[in-house]
Write a protein that holds these residues in place. Structure first.
Motif, PDB file in Angstrom:
ATOM      1  N   THR A   1       0.222   0.862  -3.371  1.00 47.33           N
ATOM      2  CA  THR A   1      -0.998   0.380  -3.790  1.00 47.33           C
ATOM      3  C   THR A   1      -1.327  -1.048  -3.425  1.00 47.33           C
ATOM      4  OG1 THR A   1      -0.375  -0.467  -6.009  1.00 47.33           O
ATOM      5  CG2 THR A   1      -0.564   1.827  -5.869  1.00 47.33           C
ATOM      6  N   GLN A   2      -2.706  -1.150  -3.303  1.00 48.69           N
ATOM      7  CA  GLN A   2      -3.360  -2.483  -2.659  1.00 48.69           C
ATOM      8  C   GLN A   2      -2.399  -3.070  -1.816  1.00 48.69           C
ATOM      9  OE1 GLN A   2      -3.265  -2.111  -6.110  1.00 48.69           O
ATOM     10  NE2 GLN A   2      -1.871  -3.385  -7.075  1.00 48.69           N
TER      11      GLN A   2
ATOM     12  N   GLY B   1       1.770  12.201  -1.951  1.00 46.12           N
ATOM     13  CA  GLY B   1       0.608  12.297  -2.507  1.00 46.12           C
ATOM     14  C   GLY B   1      -0.343  11.157  -2.125  1.00 46.12           C
ATOM     15  N   ALA B   2      -1.638  11.452  -1.832  1.00 47.56           N
ATOM     16  CA  ALA B   2      -2.429  10.233  -1.499  1.00 47.56           C
ATOM     17  C   ALA B   2      -3.980  10.637  -1.876  1.00 47.56           C
ATOM     18  CB  ALA B   2      -2.403   9.901   0.064  1.00 47.56           C
TER      19      ALA B   2
ATOM     20  N   ASN C   1     -16.036   8.147   2.083  1.00 48.10           N
ATOM     21  CA  ASN C   1     -16.728   7.516   0.915  1.00 48.10           C
ATOM     22  C   ASN C   1     -16.028   6.926  -0.129  1.00 48.10           C
ATOM     23  OD1 ASN C   1     -19.309   6.287   0.110  1.00 48.10           O
ATOM     24  ND2 ASN C   1     -20.169   8.085  -0.780  1.00 48.10           N
ATOM     25  N   VAL C   2     -14.916   6.260   0.082  1.00 44.60           N
ATOM     26  CA  VAL C   2     -14.060   5.863  -1.161  1.00 44.60           C
ATOM     27  C   VAL C   2     -13.858   4.433  -0.874  1.00 44.60           C
ATOM     28  CG1 VAL C   2     -12.793   8.001  -1.495  1.00 44.60           C
ATOM     29  CG2 VAL C   2     -12.052   6.388   0.201  1.00 44.60           C
ATOM     30  N   ARG C   3     -13.663   3.674  -1.923  1.00 43.37           N
ATOM     31  CA  ARG C   3     -13.384   2.126  -2.000  1.00 43.37           C
ATOM     32  C   ARG C   3     -12.153   1.729  -1.882  1.00 43.37           C
ATOM     33  NH1 ARG C   3     -13.781  -0.555  -7.524  1.00 43.37           N
ATOM     34  NH2 ARG C   3     -11.620  -0.725  -7.168  1.00 43.37           N
ATOM     35  N   ASP C   4     -11.080   2.877  -1.698  1.00 42.77           N
ATOM     36  CA  ASP C   4      -9.572   2.235  -1.691  1.00 42.77           C
ATOM     37  C   ASP C   4      -8.753   3.492  -1.230  1.00 42.77           C
ATOM     38  OD1 ASP C   4      -7.439   0.852  -1.782  1.00 42.77           O
ATOM     39  OD2 ASP C   4      -7.554   0.192  -3.979  1.00 42.77           O
ATOM     40  N   PHE C   5      -7.591   3.189  -0.870  1.00 40.76           N
ATOM     41  CA  PHE C   5      -6.722   4.419  -0.687  1.00 40.76           C
ATOM     42  C   PHE C   5      -5.235   3.823  -1.087  1.00 40.76           C
ATOM     43  CE2 PHE C   5      -3.676   6.801   1.818  1.00 40.76           C
ATOM     44  CZ  PHE C   5      -4.419   7.871   2.065  1.00 40.76           C
TER      45      PHE C   5
END
Length: 791
Positions: free
Chosen positions: A216-217, A262-263, A320-324
């Motif tokens: 994450t991040q 999973g992602a 159209n997402v702000r993060d992954f």
């Protein structure tokens, strides 16, 4: 002559309580402060953000797309990545540099945000704490290593790293409407999340020598550039979360071949990474009514035994997402089932190890489905194709995926606290898809817009899971222990997240409670739900501010709520409404009305101005001005002459008859009001926060009635309210806020008469944590019941 019915009042009983001083914005006044409009506290509306709370005609926001390749080196516990970033300047401004976040620098001993706190000499220490103190003196090697930064033509770019931020200098200014693409190669050591804390990292299971990774991040990512603050480049100190830009992601993750991934988004190559049996189960899950194990418990246990020597690459797309974010482990069981949201299929899935199987297999995926359906009802329809819950002894959210806790004991039993804590955290973290993953507020500046709004809808969702759900945050009564703390232990909700002392209460519970009070007590469900949905609709996939929420809630409901925002969000005042006194009276129908009287009166003197002002003098001396009474002398009457002394003033006193305007009531009126009981109640505002006054009357025949007086009753006197009531039965007891819906911090001054004793209270904001987050300790009731069965 108008006649007024006369009644006499007798049998007055009074009970009194002491009053406390009330702190106000303007100590010299006892009114108007609490109901003053927010005015200049809110930003001035403009063409980007309107006074109604809606995006303006020229609203804009940036976009950033990512193409990322990542390699998970399990042996070295390292991530090696490369990415191509395409940034779109949709603003009206020319940019000369970009700001990126390097959040993994949080774990660096040299590049962290360096937000230090007080520390003292401990009574005892652990070896780990000593090692951390020693480590902080040197470079521990953690954090992001940038190995290459260049434009798409291969030309190196100039950059500087400031703690958890990186500024990239643009080779030429980026004008409005243009885009800029560049490439970054980077790597970092994955940290032990269980030992060091944080949101991403690994958990190690020594009994089987396996890892569970939460990534994450993890990649260099763009900060938000907005109309209301420019670059949001506050340092990441570990608490304030992330303000991020929407875009499209293509991510390839190369991991050990026996890992399950999973992602965020949808996998593009299940046919290549799953076995034929697993792929068949995945297809079956698309139409299943119950969760289907795509990777079974037996397969997960088998994977734990031997580590694969080869690797596989999983490919995910997300638009159209702000993060992954993603997770990877050979320990995972994976189950899935669809949920229908307004005719659209959403695949709800869970990933968990054997340690959580007894809980997650039964509850997790169904909790995911319940969450997206319920949040969709209160906000907007869930727009993404996937929603996932991962058990990782954690609690953190990202688009379409979140990490939660909840493990059973080795015998498969679990405590009630573990069960409901797990369901609650799944609802909370999945709910974050809406706040802030879609309604994309700035979490680092206003944590409550993320955590508080989400906790509020979490509470609504928990209540629809089970009417006996033990929700910790949302009900008004549960916030009072926090709000009664001394002022030096409190701060307004609007405080920046890094400066909040009691984070959970201030950023989660208090705003959630405030919204629930608005919904249940102040606005009512119909008005509130409409306005709240309108806010979600207006700001989906955009960047709202607090002003946008406040203004929309008022704009869509026709309710002036500035008094509530001012008190609940901008101050540390609490609710403490005291019932100071009660006067009781009946009508005395035998009382005689006053008789007609004679009084001596002087005649009225001429109404002549006390001072001959400059306008009158100039008007007299202006030849062009002629007064109408000079032009038309028919307008001159007795009083024209009286004012000028042509009619003399008579100073004698004359007797004047003053008839009484009261008379005895007739028999019909007497019959109508003979059973009327009058109660004058005096209330004082001891806590400072104005709130509706809710009164429960208990009559001597055992029946009850509730009166609700809006908060505006305090507008002329914010310290004291006196209110008269007429009841058709005699009252035995009076109680304020009987349903505990206003967060009154002192219920001891809420009652008069015969009242039921209050139950004992418990501390709301203390939480016990075990080694693995959410796992119970000691003997639980399920274990005891199983033991008894075996006797």
């Amino acid at each position: 002559m108008r006649r007024v019915l006369f009644i006499g009042i007798l049998q007055i009983l009074t009970g009194g309580f002491l009053m406390a001083q009330n702190d106000q914005n303007n100590p010299g006044s006892n009114h108007a402060n609490k109901f003053e409009q927010l005015g200049s506290i809110l930003p001035t509306p403009n063409e980007y953000r309107t006074a109604s709370g809606a995006p303006g005609p020229k609203y804009w926001q940036q976009r950033c797309d990512y193409d990322i390749k990542a390699d998970l080196d399990e042996q070295a516990l390292k991530i090696i990545g490369s990415e191509t970033v395409t940034y779109y300047n949709n603003s009206p401004n020319t940019l000369t540099y970009l700001w990126l976040q390097l959040d993994e620098n949080q774990h660096s001993s040299v590049n962290n945000a360096n937000y230090q706190t007080s520390s003292s000499m401990p009574a005892q220490v652990t070896v780990q704490s000593l090692q951390r103190m020693e480590e902080d003196k040197t470079d521990n090697g953690n954090g992001v290593n940038i190995t290459k930064l260049k434009d798409v033509l291969g030309k190196p770019l100039t950059y500087i790293i400031n703690k958890t931020m990186m500024r990239v200098e643009l080779p030429v200014p980026l004008k409005p409407g243009q885009k800029f693409a560049f490439m970054v190669d980077w790597n970092y050591k994955i940290t032990d999340r269980m030992a060091r804390g944080g949101r991403g990292g690994y958990e190690y299971f020594p009994e089987e020598d396996n890892y569970l990774f939460t990534i994450t991040q993890w990649y260099p990512r763009l900060c938000v550039y907005s109309d209301f603050q420019g670059w949001q480049n506050h340092q990441f100190a570990g608490r304030g979360e992330f303000a991020l830009t929407f875009g499209n992601f293509k991510v390839q993750m190369t991991v050990p071949a026996d890992h399950v991934v999973g992602a965020t988004g949808e996998c593009q190559n299940y046919a290549q990474v799953l076995s034929p049996a697993q792929l068949a189960r995945w297809k079956t899950a698309q139409t299943a009514k119950e969760p289907v194990e795509v990777v079974t418990l037996a397969e997960a246990k088998e994977n734990e035994k031997d580590k694969a020597k080869t690797k596989k690459t999983w490919i995910f797309h997300a638009n159209n997402v702000r993060d992954f974010a993603w997770t990877s482990s050979r320990k995972f069981v994976w189950d899935a089932m669809p949920a229908m949201v307004e005719g659209k299929k959403v695949m709800c899935m869970s990933f968990y190890g054997k340690e959580a199987y007894g809980l997650y297999r039964k509850y997790s995926t169904k909790a995911v489905a319940h969450t997206i359906k319920t949040y969709s009802k209160f906000t907007i329809p869930y727009p993404y194709p996937v929603a996932q819950s991962v058990e990782a002894s954690n609690g953190m959210e990202y688009p379409m995926i979140c990490f939660n806790y909840g493990r059973t004991e080795k015998d498969g039993t679990y405590s009630e606290a573990t069960k409901y804590g797990m369901i609650g955290v799944i609802i909370h973290e999945v709910g974050h898809n809406f706040f802030p993953m879609i309604i994309n507020s700035d979490e680092r500046q206003w944590t409550w817009m993320d955590e508080g709004l989400n906790t509020f809808v979490e509470y609504l969702t928990e209540e629809l899971w089970d009417n006996k759900f033990p929700s910790r945050r949302g009900p008004a009564w549960s916030i009072t222990d926090y709000m009664k703390l001394p002022k030096d232990q409190l701060e307004p909700i609007m405080t920046n997240s890094e400066n909040i002392a009691n984070f959970g209460a201030n950023a989660y519970a208090k705003p959630a409670t405030g919204l629930n009070i608005l919904r249940e007590t102040i606005m009512g469900r119909e008005l509130f739900d409409y306005a709240f949905k309108e806010y979600a609709r207006r700001w989906a996939f955009k960047h709202p501010t607090p002003a946008d929420l406040f203004r929309t809630m008022e704009d869509a409901s026709a309710e002036d709520l500035d008094w509530f925002w001012r008190g609940w969000f901008y101050s540390t005042d609490a609710v403490d409404i005291s019932l100071d006194s009660v006067k009781y009276a009946r009508i005395d129908f035998s009382a005689q009305p006053p008789k007609d009287t004679m009084v001596l009166q002087n005649l009225a003197k001429p109404q002549v101005p006390a001072f001959d002002d400059i306008s009158k003098i100039r008007n007299r001396n202006t030849d062009s001005i002629r007064f109408l009474t000079d032009v038309d002398t028919s307008l001159r009457d007795f009083y024209w002459r009286y004012a000028r002394g042509y009619e003399p003033y008579d100073s004698s006193k004359y007797g004047v008859a003053m008839p009484s305007n009261l008379e005895k009531v007739d028999e019909a009126t007497k019959q109508k009001y003979q059973n009327a009981h009058f109660y004058e109640l005096t209330f004082s505002n001891k806590g400072g926060l104005v709130m509706p006054i809710i009164i429960e009357w208990t009559y001597k025949d055992g029946t009850k009635e509730v009166d609700r007086i809006p908060a505006q009753v305090w507008r002329y006197n914010e310290n004291k309210v006196v209110k008269l009531f007429m009841k058709d039965k005699e009252v035995a007891a009076i109680k304020l806020d009987p349903m505990r819906e206003t967060a009154d911090i002192n219920e001891s001054n809420n009652s008069w008469g015969q009242v039921v004793p209050e139950p004992s209270r418990f501390q709301v904001f203390k939480q016990k944590q075990g080694a693995a987050r959410g796992q119970s300790t000691g003997i639980n009731p399920m274990q005891k019941a199983e033991t008894k069965k075996g006797l």
